[in-house]
Design a protein around this motif. Structure first.
Motif, PDB file in Angstrom:
ATOM      1  N   LYS A 231      65.810  23.715  58.225  1.00 26.15           N
ATOM      2  CA  LYS A 231      65.731  22.506  57.765  1.00 26.15           C
ATOM      3  C   LYS A 231      66.331  21.390  59.051  1.00 26.15           C
ATOM      4  O   LYS A 231      67.042  21.907  59.662  1.00 26.15           O
ATOM      5  N   PRO A 232      65.613  20.483  59.580  1.00 22.68           N
ATOM      6  CA  PRO A 232      65.912  19.534  60.655  1.00 22.68           C
ATOM      7  C   PRO A 232      67.301  18.914  60.302  1.00 22.68           C
ATOM      8  O   PRO A 232      67.809  18.795  59.475  1.00 22.68           O
ATOM      9  N   MET A 233      67.815  18.936  61.670  1.00 24.03           N
ATOM     10  CA  MET A 233      69.222  18.116  61.762  1.00 24.03           C
ATOM     11  C   MET A 233      69.196  16.826  61.851  1.00 24.03           C
ATOM     12  O   MET A 233      68.353  16.250  62.819  1.00 24.03           O
ATOM     13  N   LEU A 234      69.670  15.970  60.874  1.00 23.40           N
ATOM     14  CA  LEU A 234      69.637  14.676  60.963  1.00 23.40           C
ATOM     15  C   LEU A 234      70.540  14.056  62.000  1.00 23.40           C
ATOM     16  O   LEU A 234      71.724  14.386  61.901  1.00 23.40           O
ATOM     17  N   VAL A 235      70.232  13.266  62.846  1.00 24.22           N
ATOM     18  CA  VAL A 235      71.150  12.701  63.918  1.00 24.22           C
ATOM     19  C   VAL A 235      70.834  11.124  63.784  1.00 24.22           C
ATOM     20  O   VAL A 235      69.855  10.625  63.979  1.00 24.22           O
ATOM     21  N   THR A 236      72.172  10.292  63.580  1.00 22.01           N
ATOM     22  CA  THR A 236      72.117   8.816  63.481  1.00 22.01           C
ATOM     23  C   THR A 236      72.825   8.419  64.622  1.00 22.01           C
ATOM     24  O   THR A 236      73.290   8.896  65.483  1.00 22.01           O
ATOM     25  N   ASP A 237      73.284   7.049  64.119  1.00 21.95           N
ATOM     26  CA  ASP A 237      73.933   6.030  65.227  1.00 21.95           C
ATOM     27  C   ASP A 237      75.124   6.840  65.872  1.00 21.95           C
ATOM     28  O   ASP A 237      76.108   7.252  65.122  1.00 21.95           O
ATOM     29  N   PHE A 238      75.062   7.053  67.246  1.00 22.43           N
ATOM     30  CA  PHE A 238      76.417   7.169  68.080  1.00 22.43           C
ATOM     31  C   PHE A 238      77.017   8.682  67.721  1.00 22.43           C
ATOM     32  O   PHE A 238      77.974   9.089  67.574  1.00 22.43           O
ATOM     33  N   GLU A 239      75.581   9.530  67.363  1.00 23.58           N
ATOM     34  CA  GLU A 239      75.801  10.918  66.984  1.00 23.58           C
ATOM     35  C   GLU A 239      75.331  11.755  68.027  1.00 23.58           C
ATOM     36  O   GLU A 239      74.212  11.456  68.788  1.00 23.58           O
ATOM     37  N   ARG A 240      75.772  13.030  68.027  1.00 23.93           N
ATOM     38  CA  ARG A 240      75.207  14.098  69.130  1.00 23.93           C
ATOM     39  C   ARG A 240      74.935  15.215  68.742  1.00 23.93           C
ATOM     40  O   ARG A 240      75.898  15.762  67.873  1.00 23.93           O
ATOM     41  N   THR A 241      73.829  16.046  68.873  1.00 27.45           N
ATOM     42  CA  THR A 241      74.127  17.493  68.510  1.00 27.45           C
ATOM     43  C   THR A 241      73.328  18.204  69.789  1.00 27.45           C
ATOM     44  O   THR A 241      72.628  17.820  70.758  1.00 27.45           O
ATOM     45  N   VAL A 242      73.777  19.622  70.098  1.00 33.20           N
ATOM     46  CA  VAL A 242      73.429  20.391  71.080  1.00 33.20           C
ATOM     47  C   VAL A 242      72.673  21.654  70.729  1.00 33.20           C
ATOM     48  O   VAL A 242      72.956  22.301  69.455  1.00 33.20           O
ATOM     49  N   ILE A 243      71.541  22.074  71.202  1.00 33.77           N
ATOM     50  CA  ILE A 243      70.472  22.963  70.708  1.00 33.77           C
ATOM     51  C   ILE A 243      70.546  23.861  71.865  1.00 33.77           C
ATOM     52  O   ILE A 243      69.697  23.879  72.904  1.00 33.77           O
ATOM     53  N   GLU A 244      71.156  25.349  71.666  1.00 30.80           N
ATOM     54  CA  GLU A 244      71.049  26.220  73.027  1.00 30.80           C
ATOM     55  C   GLU A 244      69.841  27.234  72.469  1.00 30.80           C
ATOM     56  O   GLU A 244      69.283  27.194  71.361  1.00 30.80           O
ATOM     57  N   GLU A 245      69.314  27.820  73.362  1.00 33.76           N
ATOM     58  CA  GLU A 245      68.296  28.659  73.457  1.00 33.76           C
ATOM     59  C   GLU A 245      68.622  29.900  72.185  1.00 33.76           C
ATOM     60  O   GLU A 245      69.770  30.501  72.238  1.00 33.76           O
ATOM     61  N   GLY A 246      67.775  29.974  71.304  1.00 31.66           N
ATOM     62  CA  GLY A 246      67.871  31.182  70.343  1.00 31.66           C
ATOM     63  C   GLY A 246      69.021  30.755  69.054  1.00 31.66           C
ATOM     64  O   GLY A 246      69.322  31.653  68.501  1.00 31.66           O
ATOM     65  N   ALA A 247      69.322  29.409  69.074  1.00 28.47           N
ATOM     66  CA  ALA A 247      70.124  29.156  68.000  1.00 28.47           C
ATOM     67  C   ALA A 247      69.787  27.785  67.303  1.00 28.47           C
ATOM     68  O   ALA A 247      69.069  27.044  67.730  1.00 28.47           O
TER      69      ALA A 247
ATOM     70  N   LEU B 129      69.098  24.860  77.262  1.00 25.83           N
ATOM     71  CA  LEU B 129      69.974  24.100  76.257  1.00 25.83           C
ATOM     72  C   LEU B 129      69.546  22.594  76.424  1.00 25.83           C
ATOM     73  O   LEU B 129      68.922  21.953  77.287  1.00 25.83           O
ATOM     74  N   THR B 130      69.625  21.804  75.149  1.00 23.86           N
ATOM     75  CA  THR B 130      69.225  20.646  75.002  1.00 23.86           C
ATOM     76  C   THR B 130      70.496  19.734  74.163  1.00 23.86           C
ATOM     77  O   THR B 130      70.820  20.307  73.338  1.00 23.86           O
ATOM     78  N   GLU B 131      70.469  18.654  74.886  1.00 26.58           N
ATOM     79  CA  GLU B 131      71.682  17.628  74.193  1.00 26.58           C
ATOM     80  C   GLU B 131      70.864  16.190  73.752  1.00 26.58           C
ATOM     81  O   GLU B 131      70.259  15.659  74.644  1.00 26.58           O
ATOM     82  N   VAL B 132      71.096  15.967  72.612  1.00 24.13           N
ATOM     83  CA  VAL B 132      70.518  14.970  72.039  1.00 24.13           C
ATOM     84  C   VAL B 132      71.445  13.925  71.372  1.00 24.13           C
ATOM     85  O   VAL B 132      72.302  14.350  70.853  1.00 24.13           O
ATOM     86  N   THR B 133      71.355  12.877  71.882  1.00 20.77           N
ATOM     87  CA  THR B 133      72.269  11.703  71.540  1.00 20.77           C
ATOM     88  C   THR B 133      71.562  10.349  71.067  1.00 20.77           C
ATOM     89  O   THR B 133      70.853   9.935  71.560  1.00 20.77           O
ATOM     90  N   ALA B 134      72.128   9.749  69.976  1.00 25.54           N
ATOM     91  CA  ALA B 134      71.484   8.763  69.270  1.00 25.54           C
ATOM     92  C   ALA B 134      72.075   7.739  69.524  1.00 25.54           C
ATOM     93  O   ALA B 134      73.540   7.528  69.533  1.00 25.54           O
ATOM     94  N   LEU B 135      71.586   6.446  69.808  1.00 29.50           N
ATOM     95  CA  LEU B 135      72.079   5.261  70.108  1.00 29.50           C
ATOM     96  C   LEU B 135      72.032   4.462  69.074  1.00 29.50           C
ATOM     97  O   LEU B 135      71.925   4.650  67.927  1.00 29.50           O
ATOM     98  N   GLU B 136      72.115   2.963  69.149  1.00 26.50           N
ATOM     99  CA  GLU B 136      72.306   1.975  68.208  1.00 26.50           C
ATOM    100  C   GLU B 136      70.938   1.883  67.107  1.00 26.50           C
ATOM    101  O   GLU B 136      69.817   2.185  67.696  1.00 26.50           O
ATOM    102  N   GLU B 137      71.020   1.945  65.845  1.00 27.87           N
ATOM    103  CA  GLU B 137      69.909   1.703  64.913  1.00 27.87           C
ATOM    104  C   GLU B 137      68.997   2.916  65.129  1.00 27.87           C
ATOM    105  O   GLU B 137      67.766   2.454  65.282  1.00 27.87           O
ATOM    106  N   THR B 138      69.308   4.118  64.913  1.00 32.03           N
ATOM    107  CA  THR B 138      68.662   5.434  65.490  1.00 32.03           C
ATOM    108  C   THR B 138      68.726   6.387  64.276  1.00 32.03           C
ATOM    109  O   THR B 138      69.782   6.522  63.823  1.00 32.03           O
ATOM    110  N   LYS B 139      67.606   6.816  63.975  1.00 30.32           N
ATOM    111  CA  LYS B 139      67.610   8.216  63.317  1.00 30.32           C
ATOM    112  C   LYS B 139      66.455   9.158  63.701  1.00 30.32           C
ATOM    113  O   LYS B 139      65.436   8.945  63.959  1.00 30.32           O
ATOM    114  N   LEU B 140      67.083  10.240  63.952  1.00 30.20           N
ATOM    115  CA  LEU B 140      66.249  11.408  64.633  1.00 30.20           C
ATOM    116  C   LEU B 140      66.308  12.653  63.761  1.00 30.20           C
ATOM    117  O   LEU B 140      67.329  12.836  63.038  1.00 30.20           O
ATOM    118  N   GLU B 141      65.342  13.530  63.794  1.00 32.26           N
ATOM    119  CA  GLU B 141      65.364  14.808  63.265  1.00 32.26           C
ATOM    120  C   GLU B 141      64.877  15.966  64.055  1.00 32.26           C
ATOM    121  O   GLU B 141      64.068  15.716  65.016  1.00 32.26           O
TER     122      GLU B 141
END
Length: 353
Positions: free
Chosen positions: A200-216, A178-190
């Motif tokens: 398609k990459p998941m876009l994560v911006t300021d104060f947002e979070r996404t979780v990536i489980e194995e095989g999902a 499992l991986t948990e990605v959290t974006a802080l201030e003035e941030t743009k992640l793919e």
């Protein structure tokens, strides 16, 4: 069998079952060792291969640095240099903060393992490529924005995902599944999952979070409350400093205050302190005829000094530099073959318009 014996046997079986369950639960919850069992910790630090890619800023608790392919480790200390392919491991209650050559700052929390896989920073060519592997634990990344660079890539790979960055402040927590990605201030992640690299990459911006489980695929982003953000930041404060890494970076660039210059004293005061000068005795003049004068001999043209011949050190440095480049190219080819070309298979993130 009497009732007393039955009760005794039941009691013995119950006690043994309880001990077995507790023992298995303890073994399951006991943390696995972060370092190899046959690792040798040396007191004298030896540099790794190639040129340095960063340096240690702060260390708290037990932290070990290992060079690639060597079962020898070194206790992390302030100002120690870091090299390509170095492995940094923080043990229980251990934390470390270090700075890369591009002035990006990374902070590792307790029980974390990170590999500096690639780090290329060329100011003349305006190119930056950084690639890290977070095998386990949690880390905060402050990637410096390089607006005038032609090529700038900053990526972090975990066991389940790859995070692409364009100059941001973010936190990643990773386990084997499992991986948990959290974006802080003035941030743009793919964020791309390793299970479906063509998705398609998941876009994560300021104060947002996404979780990536194995095989999902990555989960839909969720907003994070400011209280939770502040609590996450506290996990990456390294004693004795207090504050955010970007603020420390700004303070570091400020020039030290100059010492005040003592104003010059008036000339009248200086003359008073000097006091009256003693009278100078006149020099007696001696007259000599022209016949008694002697013409100095012609010293001739000045001797030309030969320029010192350059030592062989320059040739040795050029040769060692060429050998280093060839060695790095061979290592990159071997690594690409070993990893099955996972980096090349991942889609490139869209460039900034």
């Amino acid at each position: 069998m009497t009732a007393l014996k039955r009760r005794y046997l039941y009691y013995v079986v119950s006690v043994l079952t309880t001990f077995l369950l507790l023992g298995s639960a303890f073994a399951y919850n006991s943390p696995k060792p972060m370092l190899p069992q046959d690792l040798i910790i040396e007191d004298i630090f030896k540099p790794g291969h190639g040129s340095t890619v960063g340096r240690v800023l702060l260390v708290q608790g037990p932290v070990v640095i290992m060079h690639k392919g060597k079962l020898r480790g070194y206790r992390a200390k302030k100002d120690l240099p870091l090299f390509k392919r170095d492995i940094i491991v923080t043990q229980e209650k251990g934390r470390i903060r270090f700075e890369m050559n591009d002035e990006s700052i990374l902070t590792l929390g307790s029980r974390t393992k990170l590999v500096i896989d690639r780090s290329v920073y060329d100011v003349k060519k305006k190119s930056r490529f950084s690639f890290f592997r977070l095998a386990l634990g949690k880390a905060r990344f402050w990637a410096k924005k390089l607006m005038d660079f032609k090529h700038s890539r900053f990526k972090v790979r975990t066991p389940t995902a790859v995070v692409g960055v364009r100059g941001s402040d973010f936190i990643i927590k990773a386990t084997a599944k499992l991986t948990e990605v959290t974006a802080l201030e003035e941030t743009k992640l793919e964020v791309v999952t390793l299970a479906f690299p063509e998705a398609k990459p998941m876009l994560v911006t300021d104060f947002e979070r996404t979780v990536i489980e194995e095989g999902a695929l990555p989960t839909e982003v969720e907003m994070i409350e400011p209280e939770e953000i502040e609590g996450m930041k506290k996990e990456f404060r390294v004693a004795p400093e207090v504050g955010e890494p970007e603020k420390k970076l700004e303070l570091k660039k400020e020039e030290a205050p100059k010492k005040p210059v003592k104003p010059a004293e008036p000339e009248e005061k200086l003359k008073e302190e000097e006091g009256p000068k003693a009278p100078v005795k006149p020099v007696e003049q001696v007259l000599v005829s022209e016949d008694e004068l002697v013409t100095p001999e012609d010293p001739g043209a000045p001797e030309k000094l030969e320029e010192p011949i350059a030592p062989d050190i320059v040739e040795q440095q050029e040769t060692s530099s060429q050998e280093e480049e060839i060695t790095e190219e061979v290592e990159e080819i071997e690594e690409s073959v070993a990893e099955g070309g996972i980096i090349e298979e991942l889609p490139d993130f869209p460039k900034t318009p």
